[in-house]
Design an enzyme around this catalytic site. Structure first.
Site, PDB file in Angstrom:
ATOM      1  N   LEU A 107      -2.059   6.885   1.949  1.00  0.00           N
ATOM      2  CA  LEU A 107      -1.687   7.892   2.932  1.00  0.00           C
ATOM      3  C   LEU A 107      -0.609   7.380   3.874  1.00  0.00           C
ATOM      4  O   LEU A 107       0.434   8.015   4.065  1.00  0.00           O
ATOM      5  CB  LEU A 107      -2.933   8.311   3.729  1.00  0.00           C
ATOM      6  N   GLY A 158       0.815  -1.210   0.000  1.00  0.00           N
ATOM      7  CA  GLY A 158       0.000   0.000   0.000  1.00  0.00           C
ATOM      8  C   GLY A 158       0.845   1.254   0.000  1.00  0.00           C
ATOM      9  O   GLY A 158       0.479   2.256   0.619  1.00  0.00           O
ATOM     10  N   HIS A 159       1.966   1.251  -0.717  1.00  0.00           N
ATOM     11  CA  HIS A 159       2.932   2.354  -0.629  1.00  0.00           C
ATOM     12  C   HIS A 159       2.431   3.650  -1.257  1.00  0.00           C
ATOM     13  O   HIS A 159       3.029   4.694  -1.049  1.00  0.00           O
ATOM     14  CB  HIS A 159       4.250   1.955  -1.277  1.00  0.00           C
ATOM     15  N   ARG A 160       1.360   3.604  -2.017  1.00  0.00           N
ATOM     16  CA  ARG A 160       0.827   4.830  -2.604  1.00  0.00           C
ATOM     17  C   ARG A 160      -0.272   5.470  -1.754  1.00  0.00           C
ATOM     18  O   ARG A 160      -0.740   6.559  -2.066  1.00  0.00           O
ATOM     19  CB  ARG A 160       0.271   4.544  -4.002  1.00  0.00           C
ATOM     20  N   HIS A 173     -12.012  11.199   4.502  1.00  0.00           N
ATOM     21  CA  HIS A 173     -12.158  11.298   5.947  1.00  0.00           C
ATOM     22  C   HIS A 173     -12.411  12.757   6.338  1.00  0.00           C
ATOM     23  O   HIS A 173     -12.408  13.653   5.491  1.00  0.00           O
ATOM     24  CB  HIS A 173     -10.907  10.754   6.638  1.00  0.00           C
ATOM     25  N   ARG A 193     -13.812  21.386   1.567  1.00  0.00           N
ATOM     26  CA  ARG A 193     -15.067  22.141   1.654  1.00  0.00           C
ATOM     27  C   ARG A 193     -14.806  23.618   1.963  1.00  0.00           C
ATOM     28  O   ARG A 193     -15.384  24.512   1.345  1.00  0.00           O
ATOM     29  CB  ARG A 193     -15.960  21.513   2.724  1.00  0.00           C
ATOM     30  N   TYR A 208     -15.607  -2.846   8.167  1.00  0.00           N
ATOM     31  CA  TYR A 208     -14.171  -2.552   8.169  1.00  0.00           C
ATOM     32  C   TYR A 208     -13.547  -3.007   9.486  1.00  0.00           C
ATOM     33  O   TYR A 208     -12.479  -3.638   9.504  1.00  0.00           O
ATOM     34  CB  TYR A 208     -13.966  -1.053   7.962  1.00  0.00           C
ATOM     35  N   LYS A 256     -10.522  -5.834  10.261  1.00  0.00           N
ATOM     36  CA  LYS A 256      -9.290  -5.492  10.951  1.00  0.00           C
ATOM     37  C   LYS A 256      -9.086  -6.347  12.203  1.00  0.00           C
ATOM     38  O   LYS A 256      -7.959  -6.742  12.529  1.00  0.00           O
ATOM     39  CB  LYS A 256      -9.284  -4.008  11.306  1.00  0.00           C
ATOM     40  N   SER A 285      -6.928  -0.129  13.139  1.00  0.00           N
ATOM     41  CA  SER A 285      -7.561   1.183  13.166  1.00  0.00           C
ATOM     42  C   SER A 285      -8.256   1.346  14.508  1.00  0.00           C
ATOM     43  O   SER A 285      -8.694   0.364  15.111  1.00  0.00           O
ATOM     44  CB  SER A 285      -8.578   1.291  12.032  1.00  0.00           C
ATOM     45  N   SER A 286      -8.376   2.582  14.938  1.00  0.00           N
ATOM     46  CA  SER A 286      -9.054   2.811  16.220  1.00  0.00           C
ATOM     47  C   SER A 286     -10.528   2.423  16.161  1.00  0.00           C
ATOM     48  O   SER A 286     -11.160   2.246  17.210  1.00  0.00           O
ATOM     49  CB  SER A 286      -8.917   4.282  16.625  1.00  0.00           C
ATOM     50  N   CYS A 287     -11.087   2.239  14.967  1.00  0.00           N
ATOM     51  CA  CYS A 287     -12.499   1.866  14.863  1.00  0.00           C
ATOM     52  C   CYS A 287     -12.742   0.412  15.250  1.00  0.00           C
ATOM     53  O   CYS A 287     -13.890  -0.033  15.293  1.00  0.00           O
ATOM     54  CB  CYS A 287     -13.026   2.133  13.459  1.00  0.00           C
TER      55      CYS A 287
END
Length: 310
Positions: free
Chosen positions: A15, A11-13, A180, A188, A137, A141, A108-110
């Site tokens: 974030l 996933g190097h591309r 996100h 916005r 999701y 995880k 992830s914190s979720c």
């Protein structure tokens, strides 16, 4: 890790992946194994197995995932659980089977229960119901965490799992619907400023509390943990600070230079009321973040302007 170690950043591309690459290259690591989705489909078991057989990575940063905000998670739950289960299972299994020295899995914190105690300790995992808006999701995880723990228990494979808080920074996704919260607000407010709009609408009530970590601070923590930590217990990565979504919106507006009104609507989009990670375990190891939120937002806004040519 050594500078000449073969390191696969999955996933190097994205974030997180791009930040890991920046951090590793800056530290002199010279044998990074990087593949785009077109070059390696991580949802294909056969393709991933061939890659690991051919390249034999010694260290693996598993930062690849299908990600998105509340809207994307709510709209495409089947896609989120399928793609993430496939990606992580293929990479974790192939890393183990081809003798990788170590793998780091990013959760992830979720993953934590909607009503978890605050700040959220690592042992809150699986102690209550998940937030419905990102349940698919989160379930994927959690399965990845348990896969890593099971391989360590059964085979002694050095797989560690880390739980970052909400992230933002260079290379973020600024899509008007599937981003996100921070990149969405940046876009916005920037567009409202450019259009001379008197008002910007933000989803929710503005009352939920959130914690945010700059992705380059995260990458520093990930390399630190890859080099120093080996254990079954998951490790939270956060700043220890939080603010309301209303306060965040006002801060982003100030950074962007928007001076109009901010109106909140659609309270059903609030998500979890509060989500602050307890990062004492990581702090006890000697790591802490470097950037303030306002400094990080200024960097993120500059990145947005460069990305969209504004």
């Amino acid at each position: 890790m050594r500078e000449e170690s073969r390191i696969f950043v999955a996933g190097h591309r994205g974030l997180v992946g791009s930040a890991i690459v920046r951090r590793l290259e800056g530290a002199g690591y010279s044998r990074l194994l990087l593949r785009t989705h077109g070059e390696l489909d991580l949802t294909s078991q056969a393709a991933v197995a061939r890659f690991f057989e051919d390249e034999r990575p010694e260290y693996v940063f598993l930062a690849a995932a299908r990600v998105g905000g509340i809207h994307a998670n709510s709209t495409y739950p089947a896609d989120f659980i399928r793609d993430n289960l496939l990606i992580q299972t293929n990479v974790i299994d192939s890393a183990y089977r081809t003798g990788a020295r170590k793998l780091q899995f990013l959760g992830s914190s979720c993953i934590y229960p909607r009503e978890a105690p605050q700040p959220i300790p690592e042992d809150a995992l699986l102690t209550g119901p998940l937030e419905k808006t990102n349940e698919s999701y989160a379930v994927a995880k959690i399965a990845g965490i348990k896969h890593c723990q099971a391989l360590r228990r059964q085979h002694g494979f050095d797989a560690i799992s880390v739980m970052p808080t909400n992230l933002y920074g260079l290379g973020d996704n600024y899509h008007p619907e599937n981003s996100h919260v921070i990149p969405g607000l940046i876009r916005r407010f920037h567009e409202a400023k450019a259009d001379g709009s008197a008002e910007v609408v933000v989803w929710g009530t503005g009352t939920p509390l959130r914690e945010f970590l700059h992705v380059d601070d995260l990458a520093d923590a990930l390399v630190f943990l890859m080099e120093t930590y080996s254990g079954e217990e998951i490790v939270n990565i956060g700043t220890g600070s939080e603010l309301t979504i209303r306060e965040l919106a006002e801060l982003v507006a100030r950074v962007v230079g928007y001076r109009g009104r901010i109106r909140f609507e659609r309270p059903e989009m609030d998500g979890t009321p509060r989500k602050l990670l307890d990062s004492h375990r990581l702090r006890g190891m000697g790591w802490s973040p470097k950037r303030s939120l306002e400094e990080g937002l200024a960097e993120a806004y500059a990145d947005f302007r460069e990305t969209v040519g504004a």
